[in-house]
Design an enzyme around this catalytic site. Structure first.
Site, PDB file in Angstrom:
ATOM      1  N   HIS A  99       0.915  -1.194   0.008  1.00  0.00           N
ATOM      2  CA  HIS A  99      -0.057  -0.002   0.089  1.00  0.00           C
ATOM      3  C   HIS A  99       0.811   1.328  -0.204  1.00  0.00           C
ATOM      4  O   HIS A  99       1.869   1.213   0.777  1.00  0.00           O
ATOM      5  CB  HIS A  99      -0.712   0.050   1.094  1.00  0.00           C
ATOM      6  CG  HIS A  99      -1.663   1.237   1.091  1.00  0.00           C
ATOM      7  ND1 HIS A  99      -2.928   1.339   0.530  1.00  0.00           N
ATOM      8  CD2 HIS A  99      -1.461   2.374   1.979  1.00  0.00           C
ATOM      9  CE1 HIS A  99      -3.571   2.574   1.019  1.00  0.00           C
ATOM     10  NE2 HIS A  99      -2.654   3.200   1.511  1.00  0.00           N
ATOM     11  N   ASP A 119     -15.225   2.437   6.593  1.00  0.00           N
ATOM     12  CA  ASP A 119     -14.085   3.287   6.162  1.00  0.00           C
ATOM     13  C   ASP A 119     -14.575   4.229   5.105  1.00  0.00           C
ATOM     14  O   ASP A 119     -14.222   5.238   4.936  1.00  0.00           O
ATOM     15  CB  ASP A 119     -12.848   2.374   5.560  1.00  0.00           C
ATOM     16  CG  ASP A 119     -11.814   3.100   5.199  1.00  0.00           C
ATOM     17  OD1 ASP A 119     -11.185   3.986   6.129  1.00  0.00           O
ATOM     18  OD2 ASP A 119     -11.585   3.172   3.969  1.00  0.00           O
ATOM     19  N   ARG A 126     -14.303  12.472   6.818  1.00  0.00           N
ATOM     20  CA  ARG A 126     -13.109  13.414   7.157  1.00  0.00           C
ATOM     21  C   ARG A 126     -12.751  14.288   5.915  1.00  0.00           C
ATOM     22  O   ARG A 126     -12.051  15.253   6.325  1.00  0.00           O
ATOM     23  CB  ARG A 126     -12.051  12.055   7.237  1.00  0.00           C
ATOM     24  CG  ARG A 126     -12.110  11.399   8.516  1.00  0.00           C
ATOM     25  CD  ARG A 126     -11.275   9.988   8.612  1.00  0.00           C
ATOM     26  NE  ARG A 126      -9.880  10.469   8.159  1.00  0.00           N
ATOM     27  CZ  ARG A 126      -9.031   9.504   7.369  1.00  0.00           C
ATOM     28  NH1 ARG A 126      -9.568   8.508   7.104  1.00  0.00           N
ATOM     29  NH2 ARG A 126      -8.011   9.586   7.307  1.00  0.00           N
ATOM     30  N   SER A 141      -7.596   3.485   8.600  1.00  0.00           N
ATOM     31  CA  SER A 141      -8.454   3.587   7.432  1.00  0.00           C
ATOM     32  C   SER A 141      -7.550   2.338   6.764  1.00  0.00           C
ATOM     33  O   SER A 141      -8.182   1.657   6.097  1.00  0.00           O
ATOM     34  CB  SER A 141      -8.541   4.922   6.995  1.00  0.00           C
ATOM     35  OG  SER A 141      -8.975   4.976   5.373  1.00  0.00           O
ATOM     36  N   LYS A 145      -8.703  -2.118   5.967  1.00  0.00           N
ATOM     37  CA  LYS A 145      -8.746  -2.627   4.529  1.00  0.00           C
ATOM     38  C   LYS A 145      -7.863  -3.798   4.361  1.00  0.00           C
ATOM     39  O   LYS A 145      -8.174  -4.804   3.628  1.00  0.00           O
ATOM     40  CB  LYS A 145      -8.759  -1.548   3.317  1.00  0.00           C
ATOM     41  CG  LYS A 145      -9.774  -0.406   3.668  1.00  0.00           C
ATOM     42  CD  LYS A 145      -9.977   0.371   2.327  1.00  0.00           C
ATOM     43  CE  LYS A 145      -8.410   1.276   2.309  1.00  0.00           C
ATOM     44  NZ  LYS A 145      -8.866   2.623   3.216  1.00  0.00           N
TER      45      LYS A 145
END
Length: 381
Positions: A99, A119, A126, A141, A145
Site C-alpha cells: 500500500h 471506512d 473526514r 483506514s 482494509k
C-alpha cells in the site's frame, strides 16, 4: 451512572444507550473511549442513529486528542468487522500486498501489484471536515482494509515530502510505525519503507500518461527513480514471504509486462486499448541556464489538477488525457528557454490556471545538486 473516567458507558445500568454527545465531550476533554463505546458509536453511525454532524465532531476531537494504543486497536477492529474479511488460506501460496500513502506521479501500485463500509463513509466525512491528516485515522483506514483482505504479509510505502500526505519525516515515520504495529498485532507480517516525494516520481503526472509510463517501466525502460522505488518495494515483499527471486530480472526479460497483460485480460480488459491523448499541449520553459536543483512535487500536482487530471468535487469528471510531463528532473542541465514541463489538456482555457499553479516550482542554479536516494528508511522487521 458514569464510569471512573467521567463519561457514559455504552449501556448504562438502566439499559439506556448513551447519547453520542457524551462520547464527543469525553474525547474532547481527553478521556479515552472504551472498546465498547467505540463499537457502539461506529455501529450507531452506520445505522443512522448518530448524525453526520455528531460523527464530524467526534472525528475533530480525535484529530486534536488522538487515539491511545487501546483506542486505536478497538477503532481499527470495528472498521474491519464492518465489512467482509477474506480468507486466502486456500490459495496455497504466500500472499503479500503493498500500500502506498500516495503522491505526485506515484504509479508504483500499477506496476507492482495492481488492482470496508465504515471506512468509505468515515473517509468521505473526514475529507469534508478537515480531519484527513489525523495519523490514528489514516492508520485505521488503511490497515482495516489491508487486514480485512486476508493477506499474510504487507509492505507499506509511506511517502515523505512536499507532494506527499506527510510533508515532515517525523510525521511519516510515526505513521509508518503506527501502521506496522497494527498489522503485526493482527498477525500480518508488516514493514514500511519511507520514500521521498519532494519531486514527482518518474516523469508523468496524470492518468493516461502515468499508465503509459507504467507500461514502459514494466517493459524495462522506466525512469530510474521510479524503477528504484518499485524494485525496493518488490524486494521487501519477496523478503517478507521468504521468496528468493530477483524482480529486476522480471522487468528485463519481459515477464513483468506479460503478467500485467494477463491480469488485464483476466478481468475483461484490453491491454492494447489506446490511451487518451490530450488535444492541446503547452510547455513551461526554463527561465535560465544551469542545473535544475528543485522541481516541487506539490506544485506540479496542483498544475495537473488544474489541467483536469483531478477533481475539485466528487461529482466532477476527470480528464484522462490531462497532466504534466516532466521533461527535466533535478540533476539535469537545462538551457534558458528549453522546455522543462509539458502541460497537457483537452480544454485550452485550463492552461492559464495550470501555469499559475506552477508558481516557483523549479529552481535553477550553477551548483549541481546532490540527489538523495529515493528510499529513506525501513520500519519494522
Amino acid at each position: 451512572m458514569t464510569e471512573a473516567g467521567g463519561h457514559v458507558p455504552p449501556v448504562a445500568s438502566d439499559g439506556q444507550v448513551p447519547a453520542a454527545v457524551d462520547l464527543i465531550r469525553a474525547k474532547r476533554d481527553g478521556v479515552p473511549l472504551s472498546a465498547h463505546e467505540i463499537d457502539w458509536v461506529i455501529g450507531a453511525y452506520l445505522r443512522g442513529e448518530v448524525a453526520e454532524e455528531q460523527m464530524s465532531a467526534l472525528l475533530m476531537a480525535i484529530y486534536f486528542r488522538g487515539l491511545d494504543p487501546a483506542e486505536l486497536r478497538a477503532w481499527t477492529g470495528v472498521m474491519i468487522d464492518s465489512g467482509e474479511r477474506l480468507d486466502l488460506s486456500g490459495v496455497g501460496l504466500p500472499t503479500v500486498d503493498k500500500h502506498s500513502t500516495g503522491g505526485v506521479g506515484d504509479k508504483v501500485s500499477l506496476i507492482l501489484a495492481p488492482l470496508a463500509p465504515a471506512d468509505r463513509r468515515l473517509y468521505a466525512l473526514r475529507d469534508v471536515t478537515g480531519t484527513v491528516e489525523s495519523i490514528p485515522l489514516i492508520s485505521s483506514s488503511i490497515m482495516s482494509k489491508k487486514i480485512a483482505e486476508g493477506t499474510g504479509a504487507l509492505v507499506l510505502d509511506v511517502k515523505v515530502g512536499s507532494g506527499a500526505f506527510m510533508r515532515r519525516e517525523d510525521d511519516a515515520r510515526l505513521l509508518a510505525q503506527t501502521m506496522v504495529a497494527l498489522g503485526t498485532e493482527s498477525g500480518v507480517r508488516t514493514t514500511a519503507l519511507l520514500t521521498r516525494m519532494d519531486t514527482p516520481l518518474g516523469r508523468a503526472v496524470g492518468n493516461a500518461i502515468e499508465v503509459e509510463e507504467s507500461v514502459a517501466t514494466l517493459a524495462g525502460y522506466g525512469p530510474s527513480d521510479l524503477v528504484e522505488v518499485v524494485l525496493a518495494l518488490a524486494r521487501e515483499m519477496l523478503r517478507l514471504v521468504g521468496i528468493d527471486a530477483d524482480p529486476q530480472a522480471a522487468l528485463a526479460d519481459g515477464r513483468a509486462l506479460a503478467r500485467y497483460r494477463e491480469m488485464i485480460t483476466a478481468q475483461g480488459g484490453d491491454p492494447d486499448a489506446p490511451l487518451a491523448v490530450a488535444r492541446h499541449i503547452r510547455t513551461a520553459p526554463a527561465p535560465a541556464e544551469g542545473w535544475l536543483r528543485r522541481l516541487d512535487a506539490r506544485a506540479v500536482g496542483n498544475a495537473a489538477w488544474r489541467l483536469g487530471a483531478g477533481r475539485a468535487r466528487k461529482e466532477d469528471p476527470v480528464t484522462a488525457a490531462a497532466g504534466v510531463l516532466c521533461l527535466a528532473k533535478p540533476g539535469d542541465w537545462v538551457r534558458e528557454g528549453e522546455p522543462l514541463l509539458e502541460l497537457r489538456a483537452d480544454d485550452e482555457s485550463r492552461f492559464e490556471a495550470g501555469l499559475a499553479a506552477l508558481g516557483d516550482a523549479f529552481e535553477i542554479g550553477q551548483d549541481r545538486p546532490a540527489l538523495p536516494a529515493p528510499v529513506i528508511d525501513r520500519i519494522g522487521g
